[in-house]
Design an enzyme around this catalytic site. Structure first.
Site, PDB file in Angstrom:
ATOM      1  N   GLY A  37       3.095  43.588  20.367  1.00 65.38           N
ATOM      2  CA  GLY A  37       3.022  44.980  19.911  1.00 65.38           C
ATOM      3  C   GLY A  37       3.259  45.926  21.080  1.00 65.38           C
ATOM      4  O   GLY A  37       3.481  45.493  22.209  1.00 65.38           O
ATOM      5  N   ARG A 105     -22.803  39.701  13.082  1.00 67.12           N
ATOM      6  CA  ARG A 105     -23.818  40.527  13.764  1.00 67.12           C
ATOM      7  C   ARG A 105     -23.899  41.936  13.182  1.00 67.12           C
ATOM      8  O   ARG A 105     -24.961  42.518  13.085  1.00 67.12           O
ATOM      9  CB  ARG A 105     -23.511  40.599  15.261  1.00 67.12           C
ATOM     10  CG  ARG A 105     -23.800  39.306  15.999  1.00 67.12           C
ATOM     11  CD  ARG A 105     -23.773  39.507  17.507  1.00 67.12           C
ATOM     12  NE  ARG A 105     -22.472  39.921  17.999  1.00 67.12           N
ATOM     13  CZ  ARG A 105     -21.480  39.078  18.300  1.00 67.12           C
ATOM     14  NH1 ARG A 105     -21.634  37.769  18.149  1.00 67.12           N
ATOM     15  NH2 ARG A 105     -20.336  39.533  18.759  1.00 67.12           N
ATOM     16  N   TYR A 144       1.356  27.894  14.634  1.00 73.81           N
ATOM     17  CA  TYR A 144       1.118  29.048  13.763  1.00 73.81           C
ATOM     18  C   TYR A 144       0.513  28.603  12.428  1.00 73.81           C
ATOM     19  O   TYR A 144      -0.540  29.082  12.020  1.00 73.81           O
ATOM     20  CB  TYR A 144       2.441  29.770  13.549  1.00 73.81           C
ATOM     21  CG  TYR A 144       2.358  31.054  12.756  1.00 73.81           C
ATOM     22  CD1 TYR A 144       1.825  32.214  13.315  1.00 73.81           C
ATOM     23  CD2 TYR A 144       2.846  31.125  11.454  1.00 73.81           C
ATOM     24  CE1 TYR A 144       1.764  33.403  12.588  1.00 73.81           C
ATOM     25  CE2 TYR A 144       2.797  32.305  10.723  1.00 73.81           C
ATOM     26  CZ  TYR A 144       2.263  33.442  11.298  1.00 73.81           C
ATOM     27  OH  TYR A 144       2.216  34.615  10.567  1.00 73.81           O
TER      28      TYR A 144
HETATM   29  P1  NAD Z   1       3.428  41.549  15.299  1.00 77.35           P
HETATM   30  O1  NAD Z   1       3.774  40.501  16.278  1.00 77.35           O
HETATM   31  O2  NAD Z   1       4.263  42.781  15.240  1.00 77.35           O
HETATM   32  O3  NAD Z   1       1.916  42.017  15.460  1.00 77.35           O
HETATM   33  C1  NAD Z   1       0.894  41.195  15.987  1.00 77.35           C
HETATM   34  C2  NAD Z   1       0.057  42.044  16.914  1.00 77.35           C
HETATM   35  O4  NAD Z   1      -1.011  41.230  17.430  1.00 77.35           O
HETATM   36  C3  NAD Z   1       0.840  42.544  18.125  1.00 77.35           C
HETATM   37  O5  NAD Z   1       0.572  43.908  18.345  1.00 77.35           O
HETATM   38  C4  NAD Z   1       0.332  41.679  19.277  1.00 77.35           C
HETATM   39  O6  NAD Z   1       0.441  42.306  20.531  1.00 77.35           O
HETATM   40  C5  NAD Z   1      -1.094  41.437  18.843  1.00 77.35           C
HETATM   41  N1  NAD Z   1      -1.686  40.235  19.433  1.00 77.35           N
HETATM   42  C6  NAD Z   1      -1.132  39.002  19.536  1.00 77.35           C
HETATM   43  N2  NAD Z   1      -1.977  38.157  20.147  1.00 77.35           N
HETATM   44  C7  NAD Z   1      -3.112  38.867  20.427  1.00 77.35           C
HETATM   45  C8  NAD Z   1      -4.338  38.575  21.053  1.00 77.35           C
HETATM   46  N3  NAD Z   1      -4.593  37.335  21.521  1.00 77.35           N
HETATM   47  N4  NAD Z   1      -5.247  39.561  21.176  1.00 77.35           N
HETATM   48  C9  NAD Z   1      -5.005  40.803  20.724  1.00 77.35           C
HETATM   49  N5  NAD Z   1      -3.849  41.156  20.125  1.00 77.35           N
HETATM   50  C10 NAD Z   1      -2.920  40.196  19.976  1.00 77.35           C
HETATM   51  O7  NAD Z   1       3.404  40.831  13.870  1.00 77.35           O
HETATM   52  P2  NAD Z   1       3.200  41.434  12.419  1.00 77.35           P
HETATM   53  O8  NAD Z   1       4.402  41.087  11.644  1.00 77.35           O
HETATM   54  O9  NAD Z   1       2.749  42.833  12.483  1.00 77.35           O
HETATM   55  O10 NAD Z   1       2.024  40.493  11.886  1.00 77.35           O
HETATM   56  C11 NAD Z   1       0.681  40.944  11.856  1.00 77.35           C
HETATM   57  C12 NAD Z   1      -0.194  39.874  11.222  1.00 77.35           C
HETATM   58  O11 NAD Z   1       0.256  39.587   9.898  1.00 77.35           O
HETATM   59  C13 NAD Z   1      -0.179  38.544  11.983  1.00 77.35           C
HETATM   60  O12 NAD Z   1      -1.487  38.012  11.983  1.00 77.35           O
HETATM   61  C14 NAD Z   1       0.743  37.685  11.160  1.00 77.35           C
HETATM   62  O13 NAD Z   1       0.422  36.324  11.275  1.00 77.35           O
HETATM   63  C15 NAD Z   1       0.493  38.199   9.763  1.00 77.35           C
HETATM   64  N6  NAD Z   1       1.650  37.950   8.888  1.00 77.35           N
HETATM   65  C16 NAD Z   1       2.800  38.659   9.046  1.00 77.35           C
HETATM   66  C17 NAD Z   1       3.891  38.382   8.230  1.00 77.35           C
HETATM   67  C18 NAD Z   1       5.185  39.142   8.347  1.00 77.35           C
HETATM   68  O14 NAD Z   1       6.131  38.841   7.615  1.00 77.35           O
HETATM   69  N7  NAD Z   1       5.318  40.129   9.194  1.00 77.35           N
HETATM   70  C19 NAD Z   1       3.806  37.369   7.273  1.00 77.35           C
HETATM   71  C20 NAD Z   1       2.624  36.651   7.172  1.00 77.35           C
HETATM   72  C21 NAD Z   1       1.535  36.965   7.966  1.00 77.35           C
END
Ligand code: NAD
Ligand code: UDP
Length: 313
Positions: A37, A105, A144
């Site tokens: 992000g 908590r 994942y």
């Molecule tokens: P993205 O990569 O844009 O967003 C993920 C965010 O999490 C990023 O801002 C990243 O910096 C942050 N992040 C990663 N590891 C971290 C950590 N250890 N600590 C703190 N922050 C951390 O992806 P997205 O598409 O916005 O996906 C968001 C969520 O939705 C994810 O959990 C993803 O698995 C889930 N998801 C997304 C999709 C999709 O199609 N976009 C589909 C299924 C599930």
């Protein structure tokens, strides 16, 4: 005013969710380690007194008095989550572990962003929540897929053992503005290539299918899920049942951009699911939710978003 923690709030989906919550008047903590992000995604929210940005890695415990937690922290695009697969598993598993501890908590409700990837390469089509999936536990996607499956398992154990109010949603492929141009996901790859006049890369024969949901529909589904009664944990599929082959998607992108890009075929990545479409009966019943934005309309918004950013991609 609810105090709401959004982990992964500076990512693609998280930034849209934060905006919606801030505009709703909630007090929002956006927590992110900026792995995938960026601060730019939430730049427009920094001016609001009910928005706060915190750099933190969910692998480490975090403490704040909150009423609700949306746990989105985790890289989502295959090239990102495979870049450091051990970090991906740790983020998925230690992340939910730490946040369930926080929820226990504080008494906060916690909505966890799980994924259609828990169904793996599904043998049942479309996929209902009752389907247990077909996941390769040792493949390149398993950091994942299995990370997210373990997260669901941990969350449910916190619910059963400690009464933590858990909300599980399984998100199907989601797209929209603020995706990264080079995240490797199919919509961004196709749109960016089409706008640049470069070849559009079809992996395999392009007959594999996905169902694409516009981000605003997802955010609405998330908020409705959070508002459900305490004993309703899900999991609930949140996705758009419109199903397209990658060849159909490429044709749409070419038509909507007016691009003359050529289609080229590249090898299919390992364990790439052949088909994916959500059964959303449960979301309709429990959340009174269904997606509203058709693919053509959503694609136009993504194209406009990237066109406005030329030549910076
Ligand atoms: P993205 O990569 O844009 O967003 C993920 C965010 O999490 C990023 O801002 C990243 O910096 C942050 N992040 C990663 N590891 C971290 C950590 N250890 N600590 C703190 N922050 C951390 O992806 P997205 O598409 O916005 O996906 C968001 C969520 O939705 C994810 O959990 C993803 O698995 C889930 N998801 C997304 C999709 C999709 O199609 N976009 C589909 C299924 C599930
Ligand atoms: N894909 C493709 N060309 C690309 C990027 C992806 O044909 O340039 C295919 C990929 O093989 C998969 C589908 O598009 O079958 C969706 O890929 P994405 O990475 O967006 O999502 P996921 O596989 O995680 O659903």
């Amino acid at each position: 005013m609810k105090r709401i923690l959004v982990t992964g709030g500076a990512g693609f989906i998280g930034s849209h969710l934060c905006k919606r919550l801030v505009e709703n008047g909630d007090d929002v903590i956006c927590l992110d380690n900026y792995y995938t992000g960026s601060k730019e995604n939430v730049w427009d929210l920094l001016k609001y007194s009910n928005f706060e940005l915190v750099r933190h890695d969910v692998i480490q415990p975090y403490w704040a008095e909150v009423d609700e937690i949306y746990n989105l922290a985790c890289p989502a695009s295959p090239i990102h989550y495979q870049n450091d697969p051990i970090q991906t598993t740790k983020t998925a598993v230690f992340g939910i572990y730490n946040l369930c501890g926080l929820a226990r908590r504080t008494g906060a409700k916690i909505l966890h962003a799980s994924t259609s990837e828990v169904y793996g390469d599904p043998a049942i089509h479309p996929q209902p929540e009752a389907y247990w999936g077909n996941v390769n536990p040792i493949g390149i996607r398993s950091c994942y897929d299995e990370g997210k499956r373990c997260a669901e398992s941990l969350a449910m154990d916190y619910h059963r053992l400690h009464g933590v109010r858990i909300k599980l949603i399984r998100i199907f492929n989601t797209y929209g503005p603020k995706m990264q141009a080079y995240d490797g996901r199919v919509i961004t790859n196709f749109v960016v290539s089409a706008l640049k006049g470069e070849d559009i890369t079809i992996y395999g024969d392009g007959k594999q299918t996905r169902s694409f949901q516009y981000v605003d529909d997802l955010v609405e589904g998330m908020i409705r899920m959070m508002a459900t009664e305490d004993d309703f944990t899900g999991p609930v599929n949140i996705g758009n049942p419109g199903e397209f082959t990658m060849l159909e998607l490429a044709e749409k992108v070419l038509r909507l951009t007016g691009s003359k890009s050529k289609l080229v075929h590249l090898p299919l990545p390992a364990d790439d699911p052949k088909q994916r479409r959500p059964d959303i009966s449960l979301a309709k019943e429990k959340l009174n939710w269904e997606p509203k934005v058709p693919l053509d309309e959503g694609l136009k918004k993504v194209i406009e978003y990237f066109e406005a950013r030329r030549p910076n991609f």
